[in-house]
Design a protein around this motif. Structure first.
Motif, PDB file in Angstrom:
ATOM      1  N   PRO A 131      -0.559 -27.263  34.375  1.00  0.00           N
ATOM      2  CA  PRO A 131       0.804 -27.597  34.822  1.00  0.00           C
ATOM      3  C   PRO A 131       1.050 -29.105  34.920  1.00  0.00           C
ATOM      4  CG  PRO A 131      -0.093 -25.820  36.160  1.00  0.00           C
ATOM      5  CD  PRO A 131      -1.217 -26.347  35.316  1.00  0.00           C
ATOM      6  N   PRO A 134       5.918 -24.785  28.980  1.00  0.00           N
ATOM      7  CA  PRO A 134       4.673 -24.650  29.733  1.00  0.00           C
ATOM      8  C   PRO A 134       3.853 -23.435  29.318  1.00  0.00           C
ATOM      9  CG  PRO A 134       6.539 -24.024  31.083  1.00  0.00           C
ATOM     10  CD  PRO A 134       7.098 -24.588  29.801  1.00  0.00           C
ATOM     11  N   VAL A 144       0.017 -23.473  29.865  1.00  0.00           N
ATOM     12  CA  VAL A 144      -0.239 -22.881  31.183  1.00  0.00           C
ATOM     13  C   VAL A 144      -0.741 -21.443  31.035  1.00  0.00           C
ATOM     14  CG1 VAL A 144       0.783 -22.238  33.388  1.00  0.00           C
ATOM     15  CG2 VAL A 144       1.391 -24.412  32.341  1.00  0.00           C
TER      16      VAL A 144
END
Length: 123
Positions: free
Chosen positions: A40, A58, A62
């Motif tokens: 992150p 993301p 992520v």
């Protein structure tokens, strides 16, 4: 606890569990876990340094880092993968109506070791 404190208090389904000790003795688990926890920040730094209007997704890093760690645990530490969690809807049912491959079931259950319950339920 007043109303503000109750609102700001972390909910159990959002808490990251402390990984089991055996994960720290595996070099690959350790490397993948650290990459997952840093992802992150890496995405946010890229977003902050990048140009306006560019989508710094993301999910490219992520979620992928979580999947890689779960795949490693399922493949290399199969005996350590937790049993089905009766409180986890994903563990106890196949909502898609399809048969899920054994590897994917193990990967999902492996995520219970290192991800919050609200995240585990997504995959």
């Amino acid at each position: 606890m007043d109303a503000k404190d109750a609102k700001d208090a972390p909910r159990p389904e959002e808490e990251w569990p402390l990984p089991p000790s055996w994960m720290w003795s595996c070099h690959e688990c350790n490397r993948l876990y650290k990459a997952m926890k840093r992802a992150p920040e890496v995405v946010e730094a890229a977003r902050a340094a990048g140009e306006p209007g560019v989508d710094y997704d993301p999910f490219d890093s992520v979620v992928t880092t979580q999947i890689r760690l779960a795949q490693h645990i399922a493949a290399e530490h199969t005996s350590e993968v937790p049993a089905v969690d009766p409180a986890c809807e994903r563990c106890v049912s196949d909502t898609s109506g399809r048969r899920i491959r054994d590897e994917m079931v193990l990967e999902h259950r492996a995520r219970h070791l290192f991800a919050p319950p609200r995240i585990v339920g997504f995959m």
